[in-house]
Structure formats: structure tokens, C-alpha cells
Design a protein around this motif. Structure first.
Motif, PDB file in Angstrom:
ATOM      1  N   GLY A 198     -11.190  -5.493  12.185  1.00  0.00           N
ATOM      2  CA  GLY A 198     -10.524  -4.852  11.054  1.00  0.00           C
ATOM      3  C   GLY A 198     -11.428  -3.960  10.225  1.00  0.00           C
ATOM      4  N   GLU A 199     -12.731  -3.997  10.496  1.00  0.00           N
ATOM      5  CA  GLU A 199     -13.675  -3.154   9.759  1.00  0.00           C
ATOM      6  C   GLU A 199     -13.487  -1.692  10.159  1.00  0.00           C
ATOM      7  OE1 GLU A 199     -18.447  -2.264   9.761  1.00  0.00           O
ATOM      8  OE2 GLU A 199     -17.773  -4.269  10.314  1.00  0.00           O
ATOM      9  N   VAL A 200     -13.458  -0.807   9.166  1.00  0.00           N
ATOM     10  CA  VAL A 200     -13.300   0.623   9.427  1.00  0.00           C
ATOM     11  C   VAL A 200     -14.675   1.274   9.443  1.00  0.00           C
ATOM     12  CG1 VAL A 200     -12.325   2.792   8.589  1.00  0.00           C
ATOM     13  CG2 VAL A 200     -10.998   0.679   8.404  1.00  0.00           C
ATOM     14  N   GLN A 201     -14.950   1.981  10.535  1.00  0.00           N
ATOM     15  CA  GLN A 201     -16.203   2.713  10.681  1.00  0.00           C
ATOM     16  C   GLN A 201     -15.898   4.203  10.629  1.00  0.00           C
ATOM     17  OE1 GLN A 201     -17.586   1.458  14.519  1.00  0.00           O
ATOM     18  NE2 GLN A 201     -18.240  -0.553  13.805  1.00  0.00           N
ATOM     19  N   HIS A 202     -16.690   4.926   9.840  1.00  0.00           N
ATOM     20  CA  HIS A 202     -16.508   6.376   9.726  1.00  0.00           C
ATOM     21  C   HIS A 202     -17.451   7.073  10.701  1.00  0.00           C
ATOM     22  CE1 HIS A 202     -15.526  10.207   7.949  1.00  0.00           C
ATOM     23  NE2 HIS A 202     -16.810  10.477   7.951  1.00  0.00           N
ATOM     24  N   TRP A 203     -16.903   7.948  11.532  1.00  0.00           N
ATOM     25  CA  TRP A 203     -17.683   8.707  12.504  1.00  0.00           C
ATOM     26  C   TRP A 203     -17.671  10.187  12.138  1.00  0.00           C
ATOM     27  CZ3 TRP A 203     -20.353   7.388  17.005  1.00  0.00           C
ATOM     28  CH2 TRP A 203     -20.341   6.038  17.326  1.00  0.00           C
ATOM     29  N   ASP A 204     -18.804  10.832  12.319  1.00  0.00           N
ATOM     30  CA  ASP A 204     -18.926  12.283  12.192  1.00  0.00           C
ATOM     31  C   ASP A 204     -19.134  12.817  13.598  1.00  0.00           C
ATOM     32  OD1 ASP A 204     -18.757  12.339   9.363  1.00  0.00           O
ATOM     33  OD2 ASP A 204     -20.842  11.695   9.245  1.00  0.00           O
ATOM     34  N   ILE A 205     -18.169  13.601  14.075  1.00  0.00           N
ATOM     35  CA  ILE A 205     -18.186  14.111  15.437  1.00  0.00           C
ATOM     36  C   ILE A 205     -18.376  15.624  15.387  1.00  0.00           C
ATOM     37  CG2 ILE A 205     -16.993  14.186  17.649  1.00  0.00           C
ATOM     38  CD1 ILE A 205     -17.348  11.320  16.562  1.00  0.00           C
ATOM     39  N   GLN A 206     -19.518  16.088  15.862  1.00  0.00           N
ATOM     40  CA  GLN A 206     -19.788  17.533  15.896  1.00  0.00           C
ATOM     41  C   GLN A 206     -18.994  18.151  17.030  1.00  0.00           C
ATOM     42  OE1 GLN A 206     -23.955  18.819  15.687  1.00  0.00           O
ATOM     43  NE2 GLN A 206     -23.508  20.284  17.303  1.00  0.00           N
ATOM     44  N   ASN A 207     -18.407  19.316  16.754  1.00  0.00           N
ATOM     45  CA  ASN A 207     -17.749  20.045  17.826  1.00  0.00           C
ATOM     46  C   ASN A 207     -18.424  21.402  17.992  1.00  0.00           C
ATOM     47  OD1 ASN A 207     -16.417  21.780  15.909  1.00  0.00           O
ATOM     48  ND2 ASN A 207     -14.782  20.279  15.687  1.00  0.00           N
ATOM     49  N   GLU A 208     -17.758  22.332  18.598  1.00  0.00           N
ATOM     50  CA  GLU A 208     -18.326  23.644  18.879  1.00  0.00           C
ATOM     51  C   GLU A 208     -18.140  24.595  17.700  1.00  0.00           C
ATOM     52  OE1 GLU A 208     -20.015  24.718  21.428  1.00  0.00           O
ATOM     53  OE2 GLU A 208     -19.457  23.608  23.211  1.00  0.00           O
ATOM     54  N   SER A 209     -18.657  25.805  17.874  1.00  0.00           N
ATOM     55  CA  SER A 209     -18.458  26.851  16.872  1.00  0.00           C
ATOM     56  C   SER A 209     -16.995  27.284  16.887  1.00  0.00           C
ATOM     57  CB  SER A 209     -19.345  28.057  17.194  1.00  0.00           C
ATOM     58  OG  SER A 209     -18.894  28.663  18.400  1.00  0.00           O
ATOM     59  N   PRO A 210     -16.523  27.878  15.804  1.00  0.00           N
ATOM     60  CA  PRO A 210     -15.134  28.352  15.807  1.00  0.00           C
ATOM     61  C   PRO A 210     -14.824  29.294  16.972  1.00  0.00           C
ATOM     62  CG  PRO A 210     -15.919  28.266  13.569  1.00  0.00           C
ATOM     63  CD  PRO A 210     -17.116  27.969  14.464  1.00  0.00           C
ATOM     64  N   SER A 211     -15.759  30.157  17.353  1.00  0.00           N
ATOM     65  CA  SER A 211     -15.480  31.072  18.471  1.00  0.00           C
ATOM     66  C   SER A 211     -15.344  30.304  19.784  1.00  0.00           C
ATOM     67  CB  SER A 211     -16.554  32.156  18.581  1.00  0.00           C
ATOM     68  OG  SER A 211     -17.814  31.587  18.839  1.00  0.00           O
ATOM     69  N   ALA A 212     -16.183  29.292  20.001  1.00  0.00           N
ATOM     70  CA  ALA A 212     -16.065  28.480  21.219  1.00  0.00           C
ATOM     71  C   ALA A 212     -14.787  27.646  21.193  1.00  0.00           C
ATOM     72  CB  ALA A 212     -17.290  27.584  21.378  1.00  0.00           C
ATOM     73  N   MET A 213     -14.399  27.210  20.000  1.00  0.00           N
ATOM     74  CA  MET A 213     -13.157  26.440  19.877  1.00  0.00           C
ATOM     75  C   MET A 213     -11.971  27.326  20.262  1.00  0.00           C
ATOM     76  SD  MET A 213     -13.929  23.338  18.594  1.00  0.00           S
ATOM     77  CE  MET A 213     -12.725  22.730  17.441  1.00  0.00           C
ATOM     78  N   ARG A 214     -11.994  28.586  19.827  1.00  0.00           N
ATOM     79  CA  ARG A 214     -10.916  29.515  20.194  1.00  0.00           C
ATOM     80  C   ARG A 214     -10.871  29.707  21.710  1.00  0.00           C
ATOM     81  NH1 ARG A 214     -13.184  32.391  16.100  1.00  0.00           N
ATOM     82  NH2 ARG A 214     -12.205  32.042  14.112  1.00  0.00           N
ATOM     83  N   GLN A 215     -12.057  29.834  22.330  1.00  0.00           N
ATOM     84  CA  GLN A 215     -12.113  30.003  23.787  1.00  0.00           C
ATOM     85  C   GLN A 215     -11.549  28.784  24.506  1.00  0.00           C
ATOM     86  OE1 GLN A 215     -16.216  30.881  24.619  1.00  0.00           O
ATOM     87  NE2 GLN A 215     -16.049  32.983  23.918  1.00  0.00           N
ATOM     88  N   ALA A 216     -11.660  27.610  23.897  1.00  0.00           N
ATOM     89  CA  ALA A 216     -11.122  26.385  24.489  1.00  0.00           C
ATOM     90  C   ALA A 216      -9.619  26.252  24.241  1.00  0.00           C
ATOM     91  CB  ALA A 216     -11.851  25.165  23.924  1.00  0.00           C
ATOM     92  N   GLY A 217      -9.038  27.183  23.464  1.00  0.00           N
ATOM     93  CA  GLY A 217      -7.597  27.161  23.223  1.00  0.00           C
ATOM     94  C   GLY A 217      -7.193  26.602  21.875  1.00  0.00           C
ATOM     95  N   MET A 218      -8.153  26.394  20.987  1.00  0.00           N
ATOM     96  CA  MET A 218      -7.838  25.838  19.669  1.00  0.00           C
ATOM     97  C   MET A 218      -7.903  26.943  18.616  1.00  0.00           C
ATOM     98  SD  MET A 218     -10.024  22.331  19.927  1.00  0.00           S
ATOM     99  CE  MET A 218      -8.910  21.187  19.155  1.00  0.00           C
ATOM    100  N   SER A 219      -7.283  26.679  17.487  1.00  0.00           N
ATOM    101  CA  SER A 219      -7.360  27.599  16.357  1.00  0.00           C
ATOM    102  C   SER A 219      -7.530  26.780  15.084  1.00  0.00           C
ATOM    103  CB  SER A 219      -6.084  28.447  16.254  1.00  0.00           C
ATOM    104  OG  SER A 219      -5.001  27.646  15.844  1.00  0.00           O
ATOM    105  N   ARG A 220      -7.785  27.460  13.989  1.00  0.00           N
ATOM    106  CA  ARG A 220      -7.959  26.756  12.713  1.00  0.00           C
ATOM    107  C   ARG A 220      -6.740  25.888  12.394  1.00  0.00           C
ATOM    108  NH1 ARG A 220     -11.066  27.604   8.021  1.00  0.00           N
ATOM    109  NH2 ARG A 220     -11.914  29.524   8.835  1.00  0.00           N
ATOM    110  N   ASP A 221      -5.555  26.378  12.762  1.00  0.00           N
ATOM    111  CA  ASP A 221      -4.327  25.629  12.483  1.00  0.00           C
ATOM    112  C   ASP A 221      -4.011  24.586  13.554  1.00  0.00           C
ATOM    113  OD1 ASP A 221      -3.870  27.112  10.158  1.00  0.00           O
ATOM    114  OD2 ASP A 221      -2.856  28.694  11.285  1.00  0.00           O
ATOM    115  N   GLU A 222      -4.693  24.670  14.695  1.00  0.00           N
ATOM    116  CA  GLU A 222      -4.439  23.744  15.800  1.00  0.00           C
ATOM    117  C   GLU A 222      -5.729  23.052  16.213  1.00  0.00           C
ATOM    118  OE1 GLU A 222      -2.710  26.473  18.572  1.00  0.00           O
ATOM    119  OE2 GLU A 222      -0.687  25.994  17.901  1.00  0.00           O
TER     120      GLU A 222
END
Length: 146
Positions: free
Chosen positions: A66-90
């Protein structure tokens, strides 16, 4: 004068080429993360940062006790995220349940990782999986890392 102008342009391009290399390699995956420390993180997004040079998913994971652990997950740059098919809204929203395959921090920093793939289990993007940080996958496939 014409010759001086050509040399000036050539010199400027040369300087820019060498100046761009340190910016491109501002840090190394292997300096921060351990490719042998594969993790599966299942939790709920609490915050999304769409920023340069890397974005972040902040995820709360509820342990079996039941303990909640907070994780910080680094992802890619916004331009790489767009290339992967994601956007700021998605890119997911607070409250979305996700399953993240990631690599843990090399220095043992608890609850810090870098994303490999993310699957959205609830929310507007439910059922979608995105392959983001795949440096080790490219190396395993014999491709040159970028």
C-alpha cells in the motif's frame, strides 16, 4: 575581398560544426543509466513535463503493502517524442495509468529511470504503446547509435 568572404564562411561553418558536438553529447546514457538494470514500472501519472532537453513523466506506484512510491521517468526530447508519434496534447495526463519499461539509474538513485517503452492503460491514449529510448535496442540490432 571575395576570397576573404569565402574563407570567413568556411571558418564559421567549421566552428559551428565543432561547437555543436558538445551540445549534442551533453551527457551519455551510460553515464547516468544502467542498461543491465531493466525495470517495469506500473502506476499513475501525476505530472508530465514536456521540456528540453528531456521530458519527464512523474508516476506514483503503489507497492503491494500500500506504500506509494514516486518515480521520475526521463523521456526523450520533444522533437524525438514527436517522431515517436506523440505530441504535447498526447503524452499522457495526470490520472492516466501506465506501464513503463525502463532502465534504472546507474548510481543507484532510487526511483529514477529512463523510459524504453510506455503503454497507456487508461485515459485518452489507452491501448497505445510508444517505443522511445531505444539506444540499446539499436546497438543489439547492429545499428549505429545516434
Amino acid at each position: 575581398m571575395k576570397r576573404f568572404c569565402c574563407w570567413s564562411v568556411a571558418l564559421a561553418l567549421l566552428v559551428l560544426t565543432f561547437a555543436a558536438k558538445p551540445a549534442q553529447a551533453h551527457h551519455s546514457f551510460l553515464a547516468e543509466f544502467d542498461g543491465n538494470k531493466s525495470l517495469t514500472i506500473e502506476g499513475v501519472i501525476t505530472k508530465v513535463d514536456w521540456v528540453n532537453p528531456h521530458g519527464w513523466w512523474h508516476v506514483d506506484v503503489t507497492a503491494p503493502n500500500g506504500e506509494v512510491q514516486h518515480w521520475d521517468i526521463q523521456n526523450e526530447s520533444p522533437s524525438a517524442m514527436r517522431q515517436a508519434g506523440m505530441s504535447r496534447d498526447e503524452v499522457g495526463k495526470p490520472g492516466d495509468k501506465v506501464k513503463i519499461l525502463a532502465y534504472g539509474a546507474k548510481d543507484g538513485t532510487k526511483n529514477l529511470a529512463i523510459v524504453r517503452t510506455i503503454t497507456f492503460e487508461t485515459g485518452d491514449m489507452a491501448g497505445q504503446t510508444f517505443r522511445l529510448f531505444d539506444l540499446l535496442d539499436r546497438q543489439a540490432e547492429g545499428q549505429k547509435p545516434e
